[in-house]
Design a protein around this motif. Structure first.
Motif, PDB file in Angstrom:
ATOM      1  N   ASN A  27      42.086  43.425  34.792  1.00  0.00           N
ATOM      2  CA  ASN A  27      41.947  44.951  35.033  1.00  0.00           C
ATOM      3  C   ASN A  27      41.743  45.414  36.594  1.00  0.00           C
ATOM      4  O   ASN A  27      42.536  44.562  36.795  1.00  0.00           O
ATOM      5  CB  ASN A  27      40.491  45.095  34.318  1.00  0.00           C
ATOM      6  N   SER A  28      41.596  46.273  36.661  1.00  0.00           N
ATOM      7  CA  SER A  28      41.897  46.628  38.275  1.00  0.00           C
ATOM      8  C   SER A  28      40.847  46.297  39.609  1.00  0.00           C
ATOM      9  O   SER A  28      41.064  46.394  40.497  1.00  0.00           O
ATOM     10  CB  SER A  28      41.332  48.638  38.227  1.00  0.00           C
ATOM     11  N   ASP A  29      39.744  45.551  38.682  1.00  0.00           N
ATOM     12  CA  ASP A  29      39.157  45.266  39.617  1.00  0.00           C
ATOM     13  C   ASP A  29      39.285  43.311  39.399  1.00  0.00           C
ATOM     14  O   ASP A  29      38.744  43.109  40.382  1.00  0.00           O
ATOM     15  CB  ASP A  29      37.540  44.943  39.059  1.00  0.00           C
ATOM     16  N   GLU A  30      39.397  42.635  38.213  1.00  0.00           N
ATOM     17  CA  GLU A  30      39.178  41.411  38.607  1.00  0.00           C
ATOM     18  C   GLU A  30      40.409  40.735  37.938  1.00  0.00           C
ATOM     19  O   GLU A  30      40.990  41.339  36.743  1.00  0.00           O
ATOM     20  CB  GLU A  30      37.835  40.449  38.199  1.00  0.00           C
ATOM     21  N   ILE A  67      47.538  41.883  40.337  1.00  0.00           N
ATOM     22  CA  ILE A  67      47.111  42.689  39.500  1.00  0.00           C
ATOM     23  C   ILE A  67      47.403  44.479  39.462  1.00  0.00           C
ATOM     24  O   ILE A  67      48.094  44.430  41.151  1.00  0.00           O
ATOM     25  CB  ILE A  67      45.733  43.155  39.438  1.00  0.00           C
ATOM     26  N   ALA A  73      44.029  38.689  42.941  1.00  0.00           N
ATOM     27  CA  ALA A  73      43.310  39.353  43.143  1.00  0.00           C
ATOM     28  C   ALA A  73      44.634  40.437  43.274  1.00  0.00           C
ATOM     29  O   ALA A  73      45.067  41.510  42.741  1.00  0.00           O
ATOM     30  CB  ALA A  73      42.144  40.772  43.746  1.00  0.00           C
ATOM     31  N   ASP A  74      45.942  40.240  44.089  1.00  0.00           N
ATOM     32  CA  ASP A  74      46.734  40.831  44.709  1.00  0.00           C
ATOM     33  C   ASP A  74      47.828  40.791  43.753  1.00  0.00           C
ATOM     34  O   ASP A  74      48.596  40.662  43.809  1.00  0.00           O
ATOM     35  CB  ASP A  74      46.549  40.518  46.386  1.00  0.00           C
TER      36      ASP A  74
END
Length: 275
Positions: free
Chosen positions: A255-258, A97, A94-95
């Motif tokens: 996207n911003s979450d995943e 993105i 995730a880091d």
């Protein structure tokens, strides 16, 4: 002084690996090792068989008085799948993105081991094509282009957004950024590309395809020929892409979450023909 076969085999293998797509004659090796051409021919047969068994590539032998052998790097489907899955694992955190649905990849694309693997994958797709040059745009596509160029034994060309005085006279084109819909400019030195040059375009990331479309326009301006287009990764894009028939190693949906990363169309395009 004649050289022992074991030493010859090691040195010949290294020589071929360092000079892909370059014809090396029997006479050259015979003089290099003070050995008979018949012995060199037998050595080439051993190397050819080993390359094929290990999936290193093809050693194509050319008969005749001026004959020799040509090393063409390729990759097996299983090895290609393994490399792509490893890349997915390294990127699926995730880091990585970034805003706008982009992905942080700079650390991987500055790793020599990763670049060698990526270069080999892309070069293998065009192993049977006549490629004269690799083209990319500054800056993140440069290490990929250099790796591909090394495997295909051709020069690579860097398209710039701003001209440098050291480039001399340039030809420029305006293009529309596919992701931002902004008009941008790219330039290439007039000395970089000759008419009729067969060009392979590579880049690190594609969303709307505007940058790749711009490079295609430059190739047309130089009266050169586009052979193919391959990117390290293609990002998800809701609009209409400006370019078709692009090969991608990875497909990224961030996207911003995943973040979701899957194999791109490389395996299907490259090995569908072989199958």
């Amino acid at each position: 002084m004649s050289v022992r076969r074991s030493d010859r085999l090691i040195d010949m293998t290294r020589y071929f690996l360092e000079r892909p797509h370059t014809l090396v004659t029997l006479s050259f090796f015979a003089e290099r090792y003070a050995s008979a051409k018949s012995s060199i021919s037998e050595d080439m047969a051993i190397i050819k068989r080993t390359f094929a068994n290990r999936g290193t590539g093809r050693l194509e032998t050319i008969p005749g008085a001026a004959g020799g052998a040509l090393f063409i790097p390729t990759i097996k489907k299983g090895d290609a799948s393994e490399i792509i899955e490893d890349l997915i694992q390294q990127l699926s955190t995730a880091d990585r993105i970034l805003p706008g649905g982009y992905l942080y990849m700079s650390d991987l694309l500055s790793d020599p081991t990763v670049l060698k693997r990526v270069g080999r994958l892309i070069a293998s797709e065009y192993a049977d094509e006549k490629v004269d040059a690799i083209m990319t745009v500054e800056t993140k596509g440069i290490p990929i282009a250099q790796s591909v160029a090394n495997y295909l034994g051709v020069p690579f060309i860097i398209v710039r957004h701003d001209s440098k005085i050291t480039e001399g006279s340039t030809i420029s084109v305006n293009y529309v950024s596919g992701s931002s819909a902004q008009i941008k400019k790219m330039e290439l030195s007039k000395r970089s590309l000759k008419a009729g040059t067969r060009v392979l375009v590579v880049d690190d990331y594609m969303k709307g395809g505007g940058t790749l479309k711009g490079m295609q326009a430059l190739i047309t301006e130089f009266e050169a020929e586009l052979i193919g287009t391959t990117v390290f990764a293609e990002g998800s894009f809701t609009g209409h892409r400006m370019i078709d028939n692009v090969t991608s190693l990875l497909s990224v949906d961030a996207n911003s979450d995943e973040i979701r990363i899957q194999p791109g169309n490389y395996l299907d395009k490259v090995f569908e023909q072989a199958d």
